[in-house]
Design a protein around this motif. Structure first.
Motif, PDB file in Angstrom:
ATOM      1  N   CYS A   3       9.931  23.024  -4.126  1.00  0.00           N
ATOM      2  CA  CYS A   3       9.537  24.500  -4.098  1.00  0.00           C
ATOM      3  C   CYS A   3      10.758  25.447  -3.790  1.00  0.00           C
ATOM      4  N   ASP A   4      11.495  26.424  -4.197  1.00  0.00           N
ATOM      5  CA  ASP A   4      12.122  27.096  -3.416  1.00  0.00           C
ATOM      6  C   ASP A   4      12.592  26.463  -1.746  1.00  0.00           C
ATOM      7  N   GLY A   5      13.060  27.093  -0.991  1.00  0.00           N
ATOM      8  CA  GLY A   5      13.350  26.710   0.691  1.00  0.00           C
ATOM      9  C   GLY A   5      12.818  24.751   0.770  1.00  0.00           C
ATOM     10  N   ALA A   6      12.961  24.539  -0.483  1.00  0.00           N
ATOM     11  CA  ALA A   6      12.028  23.144   0.563  1.00  0.00           C
ATOM     12  C   ALA A   6      13.298  22.692   0.687  1.00  0.00           C
ATOM     13  N   THR A   7      14.066  21.796   1.270  1.00  0.00           N
ATOM     14  CA  THR A   7      14.789  20.913   2.143  1.00  0.00           C
ATOM     15  C   THR A   7      14.583  19.372   2.301  1.00  0.00           C
ATOM     16  N   GLU A  44      15.647  16.977   7.868  1.00  0.00           N
ATOM     17  CA  GLU A  44      15.090  17.300   8.715  1.00  0.00           C
ATOM     18  C   GLU A  44      13.915  17.200   9.415  1.00  0.00           C
ATOM     19  N   GLU A  51       0.795  29.406  -4.817  1.00  0.00           N
ATOM     20  CA  GLU A  51       2.391  30.382  -3.771  1.00  0.00           C
ATOM     21  C   GLU A  51       1.733  30.378  -2.082  1.00  0.00           C
ATOM     22  N   LYS A  98       3.708  29.603   1.053  1.00  0.00           N
ATOM     23  CA  LYS A  98       3.792  30.756   2.797  1.00  0.00           C
ATOM     24  C   LYS A  98       3.984  30.353   3.580  1.00  0.00           C
ATOM     25  N   LYS A 143       7.809  24.342   7.150  1.00  0.00           N
ATOM     26  CA  LYS A 143       8.068  23.456   6.479  1.00  0.00           C
ATOM     27  C   LYS A 143       7.915  22.632   5.604  1.00  0.00           C
ATOM     28  N   SER A 144       9.147  22.890   4.475  1.00  0.00           N
ATOM     29  CA  SER A 144       8.487  22.656   2.814  1.00  0.00           C
ATOM     30  C   SER A 144       9.732  21.142   2.979  1.00  0.00           C
TER      31      SER A 144
END
Length: 171
Positions: free
Chosen positions: A102-106, A111, A130, A134, A138-139
């Motif tokens: 997803c957006d923002g996942a590292t 991590e 979603e 939110k 952490k993602s």
């Protein structure tokens, strides 16, 4: 040559994670009974606090779960819970770490994962909703340099859970 894993691992005293660390392994809306069994076994292998399966109904094949989980079926603390019960659990001192593209996942290997975490992955076909994404502290995603860009949920949770474990025991 000794090939008995129980005997082998009984000699390894330095592999326990600290008492300040704890993990709950969770899966969102799984439909495959074999994946449920594999995740129960994974949680038992790792020494997780529990394994949670978030779904509104318990329409699963218990015989398949039991067969895949093996003796972990009766030895591991696991349960089905509702979405609302899962959301209420998030305030219990555990941080939510999601394994999701997803957006923002590292990258999970870059991590620092929380000492006390609920490690959650989404359903085989739809991932996580979603609103749950939110809520995550952490993602993370698992890098896949090969041609296939997806992992079975039980495999993804295994990779992520043992990365968490590796981080807990490093000196």
């Amino acid at each position: 040559m000794n090939t008995n894993s129980v005997e082998f691992f009984n000699t390894k005293d330095d592999e326990k994670f600290p008492d300040t660390s704890a993990i709950i392994i969770a899966a969102w809306h799984l439909s495959n009974s074999e994946n449920i069994g594999k995740i129960i076994r994974l949680a038992h292998n790792l020494g997780a606090t529990e394994a949670l399966f978030v779904r509104e109904s318990e329409n699963h094949r218990e015989s398949k779960i039991k067969k895949t989980a093996g003796f972990s079926y009766d030895q591991m603390n696991w349960r089905f819970i509702s979405e609302n019960d899962f959301i209420e659990l998030l305030g219990s001192g555990f941080q939510l770490t999601i394994v999701e593209t997803c957006d923002g996942a590292t990258n999970i290997y870059r991590e620092n994962l929380p000492q006390k975490t609920i490690l959650l992955a989404g359903s085989e076909s739809h991932g996580l909703p979603e609103n749950i994404i939110k809520m995550a502290n952490k993602s993370v995603y698992i890098p896949m340099p090969g041609g296939c860009k997806s992992l079975n949920i039980s495999n993804a949770l295994s990779v992520a859970a043992f990365e968490w474990y590796r981080q807990q025991i490093r000196v």
